[in-house]
Design an enzyme around this catalytic site. Structure first.
Site, mmCIF file in Angstrom:
data_model
loop_
_atom_site.group_PDB
_atom_site.id
_atom_site.type_symbol
_atom_site.label_atom_id
_atom_site.label_comp_id
_atom_site.label_asym_id
_atom_site.label_seq_id
_atom_site.Cartn_x
_atom_site.Cartn_y
_atom_site.Cartn_z
ATOM 1 C CE LYS A 1 58.337 18.387 14.072
ATOM 2 N NZ LYS A 1 59.597 17.812 14.474
ATOM 3 C CE LYS B 1 27.840 35.010 27.115
ATOM 4 N NZ LYS B 1 28.726 36.151 27.422
ATOM 5 C CG ASP B 2 29.342 37.712 34.941
ATOM 6 O OD1 ASP B 2 28.361 38.413 35.238
ATOM 7 O OD2 ASP B 2 30.141 37.249 35.782
ATOM 8 C CG ASP B 3 30.224 41.194 27.892
ATOM 9 O OD1 ASP B 3 30.335 40.234 27.101
ATOM 10 O OD2 ASP B 3 30.230 42.378 27.521
ATOM 11 C CD GLU B 4 32.883 38.193 25.707
ATOM 12 O OE1 GLU B 4 31.734 38.066 26.151
ATOM 13 O OE2 GLU B 4 33.137 38.805 24.653
ATOM 14 C CG HIS C 1 32.833 33.578 25.510
ATOM 15 N ND1 HIS C 1 33.664 34.149 24.563
ATOM 16 C CD2 HIS C 1 31.692 34.305 25.513
ATOM 17 C CE1 HIS C 1 33.031 35.186 24.019
ATOM 18 N NE2 HIS C 1 31.838 35.305 24.580
ATOM 19 N N GLY D 1 22.679 39.598 23.665
ATOM 20 C CA GLY D 1 23.000 40.747 24.514
ATOM 21 C C GLY D 1 22.303 41.964 23.944
HETATM 22 C C1 1AE Z 1 30.104 34.519 20.022
HETATM 23 C C2 1AE Z 1 30.069 35.175 21.384
HETATM 24 C C3 1AE Z 1 28.970 36.184 21.524
HETATM 25 C C4 1AE Z 1 29.072 36.964 22.797
HETATM 26 O O1 1AE Z 1 29.761 36.618 23.712
HETATM 27 C C5 1AE Z 1 28.335 38.194 22.958
HETATM 28 O O2 1AE Z 1 28.657 38.938 24.005
HETATM 29 C C6 1AE Z 1 27.349 38.594 22.119
HETATM 30 O O3 1AE Z 1 26.719 39.748 22.315
HETATM 31 P P1 1AE Z 1 25.600 40.291 21.366
HETATM 32 O O4 1AE Z 1 24.421 39.365 21.456
HETATM 33 O O5 1AE Z 1 26.164 40.294 19.965
HETATM 34 O O6 1AE Z 1 25.284 41.654 21.849
#
Ligand code: 1AE
Length: 404
Positions: free
Chosen positions: A95, A170-173, A261, A355
């Site tokens: 709390k 990795k998959d996108d989250e 993530h 990405g």
């Molecule tokens: C801090 C998490 C970054 C992430 O999950 C992600 O999808 C990054 O993508 P880009 O590299 O900014 O396109």
């Protein structure tokens, strides 16, 4: 008496930090201590929280205009709580986290507590062994534009990343269970590319599929993904809670690295006056909870954190401890021109993750991945990026620039 020690930054208009710290130490343990009888006090002594230190705040990191603050350390007897992360967090910051003028900076954990936490199954050394990559940072790429795509399109995107020489994909989250690319089918489709890469190029690519669904189904879904060929699992740990990660890390049937993530963690770490420090939440706690790789914002990308905080996260993930060191993965807006800065700030035992910095390359996704590998090779060899004679790298530098 064995204790876990919580370290806080607290702010108080009257700067009466001893009074405030004592109220916390008593209030979060035995309650109204001063009103207890002498006999009851002696019985309760072993449960009583103790103010161990009050010191000036580190002005550079925690200064708040016109506020008077202190760094306060309070010891909590470990007999008060069971040896699990939920009990620890509710004990030291339950709390109290709602107070509005207190931030949890760190927790010094007892060895007995640490030994009850799973830690990573694989960590840096296990992942290097699985990929066969030694002597350079690993490269991970992220699917982009995945929602609304079918299996064939997803497999094609996976192949373009893999052919560029990335070590993990990795998959996108934000990719959840969906009719177009259901978990087992997309894992099986991408796994065929991994097999091709091994057969034709002798290169291992790990695929971290997004582990999603209701908490009660996580372990089942993890086993389904692994049976279909997933060689790692991405996990949105803060949407579920740290203990869900502990469960996955403790489960012997989950035989692949876990990629944590940071989605949703900004709600906890971003304020300077409340919440939990990034080093504790994204560093120490994720490591003891069992993450093998931890994504966090870098100091220079699209979602940033101050350099001192990101370096502290990486330190917590790798400093000698009873648990294996795990991979720091500074992320978000990473492009090849940032590779020298990443190595300078975080060292060589990291995973470089991108990405947009791969898919947005002027010559396409495969060239984007190659540009990263070239940037990594040049930096490891001590060659300035602009001097490295690689076409795709130079195109990336022209597109995004550099930072050293
Ligand atoms: C801090 C998490 C970054 C992430 O999950 C992600 O999808 C990054 O993508 P880009 O590299 O900014 O396109």
């Amino acid at each position: 008496m064995t204790m876990c020690i919580a370290h806080y930054a607290i702010w108080d208009e009257r700067a009466d930090f001893l009074k405030k710290a004592t109220a916390i130490a008593h209030g979060m343990t035995v309650g109204t201590w001063t009103e207890l009888s002498a006999t009851r006090k002696s019985e309760m002594e072993k449960h009583l929280g103790v103010v161990l230190d009050i010191a000036p705040l580190d002005e550079t990191e925690y200064a708040i205009p016109n506020a008077r603050g202190a760094r306060v350390s309070i010891g909590y007897p470990t007999i008060n709580f069971s040896a699990d992360i939920p009990a620890l967090l509710v004990t030291v910051f339950g709390k109290l986290s709602l107070d509005g003028n207190i931030r949890l900076l760190d927790i010094t954990l007892s060895d007995a507590f640490l030994k009850q936490c799973p830690g990573a199954k694989y960590g840096i050394h296990g992942i290097r062994d699985r990929t066969g990559v030694h002597g350079r940072p690993l490269l991970m790429s992220i699917f982009k534009s995945v929602v609304g795509y079918d299996l064939q399109e997803l497999r094609e995107q996976f192949a373009q990343q893999a052919y560029g020489g990335v070590d993990l994909i990795k998959d996108d989250e934000i990719l959840f269970e969906n009719p177009l690319t259901p978990l087992e089918k997309r894992v099986a489709a991408c796994q065929t590319v991994c097999e091709d890469m091994m057969r034709h190029h002798g290169h291992t690519v790990l695929y971290a599929a997004n582990l999603t669904g209701k908490t009660s189904l996580l372990a089942t879904n993890a086993r389904r993904a692994i049976a279909a060929g997933a060689s790692a699992l991405l996990f949105n740990v803060f949407a579920y809670g740290l203990d869900a990660l502990c469960e996955l890390a403790s489960d012997r049937s989950i035989t692949v690295p876990l990629v944590a993530h940071p989605a949703c963690s900004g709600a906890i770490v971003s304020s300077t006056q409340t919440g939990i420090s990034p080093a504790l939440l994204l560093g120490k706690l994720l490591r003891i909870a069992g993450a093998d790789l931890v994504l966090f914002p870098s100091p220079y990308g699209s979602v940033t954190m101050p350099r001192s905080q990101t370096v502290s996260i990486a330190h917590e993930l790798t400093t000698p401890s009873v648990h294996r060191p795990v991979f720091p993965v500074p992320s978000a807006g990473i492009h090849p021109g940032l590779v020298p800065a990443l190595l300078k700030d975080f060292g060589g035992d990291i995973v470089i993750n991108a990405g947009g910095g791969i898919h947005g390359h002027p010559n396409g996704t495969t060239a984007g991945a190659q540009a990263f590998r070239q940037a990594i090779d040049a930096t490891v060899a001590g060659i300035p990026l602009h001097d490295a004679p690689y076409e795709h790298l130079q195109a990336a530098l022209a597109r995004w620039g550099t930072r050293t």
